[in-house]
Design an enzyme around this catalytic site. Structure first.
Site, short mmCIF file in Angstrom:
data_model
loop_
_atom_site.label_atom_id
_atom_site.label_comp_id
_atom_site.label_asym_id
_atom_site.label_seq_id
_atom_site.Cartn_x
_atom_site.Cartn_y
_atom_site.Cartn_z
N SER A 197 0.81 -1.20 0.00
CA SER A 197 0.00 0.00 0.00
C SER A 197 0.86 1.27 0.00
CB SER A 197 -0.97 -0.04 1.19
OG SER A 197 -1.98 0.90 1.03
N ASP A 293 -9.02 -3.26 -6.84
CA ASP A 293 -8.43 -2.99 -5.53
C ASP A 293 -9.46 -2.39 -4.58
OD1 ASP A 293 -7.03 -0.99 -3.58
OD2 ASP A 293 -5.44 -2.38 -4.17
N HIS A 360 -6.73 -6.09 -1.13
CA HIS A 360 -5.71 -5.04 -1.05
C HIS A 360 -4.57 -5.57 -0.18
CE1 HIS A 360 -4.16 -0.92 -1.05
NE2 HIS A 360 -4.00 -1.00 0.26
#
Length: 417
Positions: A197, A293, A360
């Site tokens: 991330s 995502d 994610h």
């Protein structure tokens, strides 16, 4: 805007990379038998907890978290053939784009090492060769995230009440690398820089810099997991993520780490997006991302719950709740993301694993990284695809999935929102 954006999901806070609780055990076993080439095993390794290390002399270097506390990392030493190989993993977390939101982060491990506790090592961090077949015996470093800007800023500020704030992500990056070089990374034989991330975006930002810190004969590669955030309009027609990133870039003075060729022609905020960064990265890089995502759908495409004619709260929580109209919108988002990946697809020695799972961050979980129920493309788990790319076991590892819901191996990740 800052209050509306949710924190990107982190490995220890994910709500269910394990299979949904309601899924029958028989269904799980069938999926495992069909999609996992190795014999099915019920043995699951226990995640390993590694001690926290504060960076020595950090305050003297100005390399501090948002609140001025020293940054930290967790290091597990390698062994055997991996004793001189290094995997650096940059933790993910939320960004902050105002002094108020940055001050709020000083009350958590995202802004202060005072609140940090050791996180468990699993997935790509695991020492279990069955769970992590290629990197299990490497030196693994988990760099904790506490600067609010993907290890990229260099500035100071004050909250409304006069509290001093430190936007020193770039100095943290430099101090951590310096310390690791003194702990043996200067003699590395193989290295991989990665992250999840916001940490994945940081891996892209620092990829070439990391390459330059090591001798040219040492293989250096980068892996971006769920960091390919794209600049698209949300459902109300606003460029909400651009506005948010614009606040981050200017508050934290993010400029030095951005590609010089991009800055000559574009605003610094545009150069902070992965689609622009990858144009300038020369180090071999692997892009791992879902083209649905979940964080981007919840915070970039549909940051609000309702829009004229459609309520999105239920759809954002679980893609199986989406109407056919909403699925069409998600397909449109996928098309834009895939088009921006064309640069990486055309680059020699780069790799791609773009699945259609509603998820994610997939590297830090034993379920998604390499397990009987991992998502697969070309009959390969993420770990197998990354290993094939890193070690050159196969040529041209560039895998892009078909549209949702075409991939049945995503079934174990449908509850990760």
């Amino acid at each position: 805007m800052a209050a509306e954006l949710l924190s990107p999901l982190l490995p220890r806070r994910r709500r269910g990379l394990a299979v949904a609780a309601a899924a029958p055990l028989l269904a799980l076993l069938l999926v495992a038998v069909i999609f996992f080439r190795a014999p099915l095993t019920t043995t699951v390794s226990s995640p390993e907890r590694v001690d926290l290390t504060l960076v020595a002399g950090a305050r003297e270097k100005g390399a501090v978290c948002l609140d001025g506390s020293p940054p930290a990392y967790q290091l597990r030493r390698g062994s055997g053939s991996g004793a001189h190989n290094w995997l650096i993993y940059l933790e993910g977390g939320s960004w902050c784009n105002t002094t108020q939101s940055c001050y709020a982060q000083t009350m958590s491990n995202f802004g202060s090492s005072k609140f940090m506790r050791p996180v468990n090592f699993s997935g790509i961090l695991s020492k279990d060769h069955l769970e992590n077949p290629d990197f299990y015996d490497w030196n693994i470093v988990y760099v904790r995230y506490c600067d609010g800007a993907s290890f990229a800023g260099d500035a100071e500020g004050e909250d409304l009440d006069g509290t001093k704030l430190f936007f020193r992500g770039l100095r943290i990056w430099e101090a951590v690398v310096d310390e690791l070089m003194g702990k043996g990374m200067d003699n590395a034989k193989q290295t991989l820089l990665t992250g999840c991330s916001a940490g994945s975006l940081a891996a892209l930002l620092h990829c070439d810099n990391f390459r330059g810190r090591l001798p040219q004969e040492v293989p250096v590669k980068c892996l971006s997991d769920a960091g390919f955030f794209i600049d698209v309009k949300d459902l109300s027609g606003e460029r909400s993520i651009w506005s948010f990133f614009n606040g981050v870039v200017h508050l934290h003075n993010i400029r030095e780490v951005l590609p010089k060729d991009c800055l000559q022609n574009k605003d610094p905020t545009e150069c902070f997006f992965a689609s622009e960064l990858i144009k300038s990265i020369s180090t071999p890089t692997f892009i791992l991302n879902s083209d649905y995502d979940v964080w981007q759908i919840q915070n970039i495409l549909a940051p609000n719950g309702s829009y004229p004619g459609q309520a999105w709260s239920s759809c954002k929580a679980d893609i199986r709740n989406c109407s056919s109209t909403q699925i069409d919108v998600l397909h449109g988002f996928r098309k834009k993301l895939v088009s921006k990946l064309k640069v990486a697809e055309d680059k020699r020695n780069w790799g791609l694993f773009i699945d259609s799972c509603f998820t994610h961050c997939q590297t830090p979980s034993n379920i998604s990284w390499h397990s009987p129920v991992s998502p697969r493309l070309d009959d390969r788990t993420i770990a197998e695809a990354v290993g094939d790319w890193y070690f050159g076991r196969r040529q041209d590892v560039k895998l892009i999935d078909c549209e949702y819901p075409c991939n049945p191996t995503c079934s174990s990740l449908l509850s990760t929102a």
